[in-house]
Scaffold this motif. Structure first.
Motif, mmCIF file in Angstrom:
data_model
loop_
_atom_site.group_PDB
_atom_site.id
_atom_site.type_symbol
_atom_site.label_atom_id
_atom_site.label_comp_id
_atom_site.label_asym_id
_atom_site.label_seq_id
_atom_site.Cartn_x
_atom_site.Cartn_y
_atom_site.Cartn_z
ATOM 1 N N THR A 1 0.858 -1.264 0.015
ATOM 2 C CA THR A 1 -0.001 0.099 0.144
ATOM 3 C C THR A 1 0.816 1.348 -0.034
ATOM 4 O OG1 THR A 1 -1.591 -1.054 1.503
ATOM 5 C CG2 THR A 1 -2.162 1.140 0.937
ATOM 6 N N ARG A 2 2.023 1.190 0.824
ATOM 7 C CA ARG A 2 2.815 2.430 0.992
ATOM 8 C C ARG A 2 4.034 1.995 1.264
ATOM 9 N NH1 ARG A 2 -0.493 1.762 5.393
ATOM 10 N NH2 ARG A 2 -2.233 3.023 4.148
ATOM 11 N N GLY A 3 5.203 2.818 1.692
ATOM 12 C CA GLY A 3 6.401 2.567 2.057
ATOM 13 C C GLY A 3 7.371 1.685 1.100
ATOM 14 N N ALA A 4 7.977 0.773 1.906
ATOM 15 C CA ALA A 4 8.881 -0.108 1.082
ATOM 16 C C ALA A 4 8.050 -1.243 0.147
ATOM 17 C CB ALA A 4 9.543 -1.075 1.911
ATOM 18 N N GLY A 5 6.975 -1.456 0.550
ATOM 19 C CA GLY A 5 6.139 -2.400 -0.381
ATOM 20 C C GLY A 5 5.913 -1.611 -2.006
ATOM 21 N N ARG A 6 5.261 -0.380 -1.715
ATOM 22 C CA ARG A 6 5.105 0.536 -2.785
ATOM 23 C C ARG A 6 6.430 0.655 -3.917
ATOM 24 N NH1 ARG A 6 1.462 5.712 -2.952
ATOM 25 N NH2 ARG A 6 -0.156 4.317 -2.995
ATOM 26 N N ASN B 1 7.507 -10.731 0.892
ATOM 27 C CA ASN B 1 6.643 -10.336 2.278
ATOM 28 C C ASN B 1 6.911 -9.202 2.999
ATOM 29 O OD1 ASN B 1 4.969 -12.796 2.218
ATOM 30 N ND2 ASN B 1 6.905 -14.208 2.874
ATOM 31 N N ASP B 2 6.181 -8.060 2.891
ATOM 32 C CA ASP B 2 6.491 -6.821 3.212
ATOM 33 C C ASP B 2 5.340 -6.536 4.289
ATOM 34 O OD1 ASP B 2 8.039 -4.345 3.616
ATOM 35 O OD2 ASP B 2 6.237 -3.549 2.410
ATOM 36 N N ILE B 3 4.424 -7.483 4.824
ATOM 37 C CA ILE B 3 3.068 -7.044 5.644
ATOM 38 C C ILE B 3 3.822 -6.540 6.781
ATOM 39 C CG2 ILE B 3 0.920 -7.581 6.486
ATOM 40 C CD1 ILE B 3 2.344 -10.196 4.089
ATOM 41 N N TRP B 4 3.380 -5.632 7.493
ATOM 42 C CA TRP B 4 4.053 -5.007 8.727
ATOM 43 C C TRP B 4 2.977 -4.317 9.642
ATOM 44 C CZ3 TRP B 4 6.423 -4.565 12.954
ATOM 45 C CH2 TRP B 4 6.449 -3.458 13.710
ATOM 46 N N GLY B 5 2.254 -3.323 9.435
ATOM 47 C CA GLY B 5 1.245 -2.915 9.998
ATOM 48 C C GLY B 5 1.460 -2.463 11.578
ATOM 49 N N GLY B 6 2.692 -2.479 11.965
ATOM 50 C CA GLY B 6 2.747 -2.194 13.347
ATOM 51 C C GLY B 6 3.163 -0.732 13.966
ATOM 52 N N GLU B 7 3.377 0.271 13.171
ATOM 53 C CA GLU B 7 3.834 1.555 13.556
ATOM 54 C C GLU B 7 3.046 1.926 14.707
ATOM 55 O OE1 GLU B 7 5.468 1.650 9.443
ATOM 56 O OE2 GLU B 7 3.638 0.778 10.467
ATOM 57 N N HIS B 8 1.730 1.729 14.920
ATOM 58 C CA HIS B 8 0.896 2.268 15.952
ATOM 59 C C HIS B 8 0.776 1.289 17.166
ATOM 60 C CE1 HIS B 8 -0.013 5.502 13.119
ATOM 61 N NE2 HIS B 8 -0.511 4.607 12.465
ATOM 62 N N LEU B 9 1.443 0.146 17.088
ATOM 63 C CA LEU B 9 1.126 -0.746 18.117
ATOM 64 C C LEU B 9 2.580 -1.043 19.254
ATOM 65 C CD1 LEU B 9 -0.422 -3.453 15.900
ATOM 66 C CD2 LEU B 9 -1.527 -1.996 17.458
ATOM 67 N N PRO C 1 12.055 5.119 -0.769
ATOM 68 C CA PRO C 1 11.479 3.710 -0.779
ATOM 69 C C PRO C 1 11.817 2.992 -1.991
ATOM 70 C CG PRO C 1 9.784 4.753 0.106
ATOM 71 C CD PRO C 1 10.638 5.922 -0.373
ATOM 72 N N ARG C 2 12.020 3.638 -3.104
ATOM 73 C CA ARG C 2 12.633 3.086 -4.467
ATOM 74 C C ARG C 2 13.945 2.442 -4.199
ATOM 75 N NH1 ARG C 2 9.587 5.708 -8.488
ATOM 76 N NH2 ARG C 2 10.815 4.764 -10.175
ATOM 77 N N TYR C 3 14.661 2.932 -3.549
ATOM 78 C CA TYR C 3 16.105 2.499 -3.392
ATOM 79 C C TYR C 3 15.906 0.748 -2.926
ATOM 80 C CZ TYR C 3 21.140 2.695 -1.897
ATOM 81 O OH TYR C 3 22.379 2.522 -1.514
ATOM 82 N N THR C 4 14.793 0.516 -1.858
ATOM 83 C CA THR C 4 14.927 -0.696 -1.590
ATOM 84 C C THR C 4 14.309 -1.369 -2.768
ATOM 85 O OG1 THR C 4 14.645 -0.054 0.763
ATOM 86 C CG2 THR C 4 13.758 -2.182 -0.062
ATOM 87 N N GLY C 5 13.521 -0.867 -3.466
ATOM 88 C CA GLY C 5 12.861 -1.399 -4.642
ATOM 89 C C GLY C 5 13.758 -1.844 -5.758
#
Length: 315
Positions: free
Chosen positions: A27-32, A111-119, A250-254
């Motif tokens: 959706t965003r970040g490294a995955g995008r 596998n880039d699923i994370w979702g933990g910034e607010h946790l 993020p494109r650098y990681t891409g």
């Protein structure tokens, strides 16, 4: 899907033409960034996440998987958005069945699923950390990767040469010697590193490769918002945090993932931990501004020892 290159392009321009990738958590970040660079290399890229133009996840942010798919196509690939909650096995099974039905193959799984910034809470010991948030973080950061691999790897293994990239934060060397933010965060990121090691043992003898990959200090949408800057004005954040000068897009990681996917000798990295900056030295790619930041070397040699911020020789 055909193997005919676009007019005006060559297979050298698009080394991943005809290849199929799944970027789970795009959706965003490294995955995008990864999805877009795979597209720029010519791949068909399935992008998944929970935020669509019709519905937002608990992040309540504007980025959507449809936007990512459009960026993939604009870069020269073929982006396909599939809303997926990777904690739901039935949804992941349906996703992989769709890739199989439409493409008949899978060459790259990220596998880039994370979702933990607010946790997670910074520097909160386990007995003070919110337990429900900590356990939710682990479900999102670890179980999602296992569920996705369980369903996707049989398709990836159908032909030799497949690549699995486990996205994490930190290298095996760095995380092995340093406490990372909190008990739950530390354990989650270390678990993903170990996943790549374990998958290397399971995939290597079957003709595929697994690699753990970390970006450096990444200028994701969330990070830019935290500093109240944009990608165009990111250097304004240096007044508050001078070490942000080592940051990368993020494109650098891409580009790191695209280079791995196009490397016929990628098996030499099987089961290892890599960083965007380290792979940039290996493959010769740069960030969008032409620089080559090496954040993890900078962290060890400059930031952690408390030296003044100076990226000379590090980007």
């Amino acid at each position: 899907m055909t193997d005919t290159a676009e007019p005006g392009s060559t297979t050298d321009d698009r080394p991943l033409h005809g290849r199929v990738a799944l970027v789970a958590g795009a959706t965003r970040g490294a995955g995008r960034g990864i999805a877009v660079e795979l597209g720029a290399a010519g791949a068909t890229v399935y992008v998944t996440g929970r935020t669509t133009r019709e519905r937002r996840s608990e992040y309540d942010r504007p980025e959507t998987i449809e936007d990512t798919a459009d960026l993939v196509s604009a870069a020269g690939g073929h982006g396909i958005a599939v809303p997926t909650d990777h904690l739901e096995p039935a949804q992941v099974r349906a996703l992989v069945e769709r890739v199989d039905a439409e493409q008949g193959r899978l060459d790259v799984l990220v596998n880039d699923i994370w979702g933990g910034e607010h946790l997670f809470a910074w520097n909160a010991p386990v007995w003070e950390h919110d337990l429900d948030k900590g356990l939710r973080l682990h479900r999102l950061a670890v179980e999602t990767h296992a569920i996705t691999s369980h369903f996707a790897l049989p398709l990836l293994l159908r032909a030799p040469g497949g690549l699995v990239v486990e996205m994490t934060d930190g290298t095996a060397d760095y995380n092995g010697a340093h406490y990372r933010n909190s008990f739950f965060y530390d354990l989650a990121k270390s678990a993903v590193l170990r996943m790549a090691f374990a998958l290397g043992h399971e995939l290597g003898p079957r003709g595929a490769t697994a690699v753990a990959l970390t970006p450096g200090w990444m200028r994701s949408e969330i990070m830019l918002d935290a500093f109240s800057v944009t990608e165009e004005t990111w250097r304004d954040a240096l007044a508050a945090e001078p070490h942000f000068a080592i940051s990368e897009t993020p494109r650098y990681t891409g580009r790191a993932v695209a280079a791995l996917a196009a490397d016929p000798d990628v098996a030499r990295f099987n089961g290892t931990s890599q960083s965007s900056g380290g792979l940039a030295r290996t493959y010769g790619f740069t960030d969008l501004d032409g620089s080559r930041p090496d954040a993890w070397r900078y962290l060890v040699e400059v930031q952690d020892p408390g030296r003044p911020a100076d990226v000379t020789g590090y980007r």
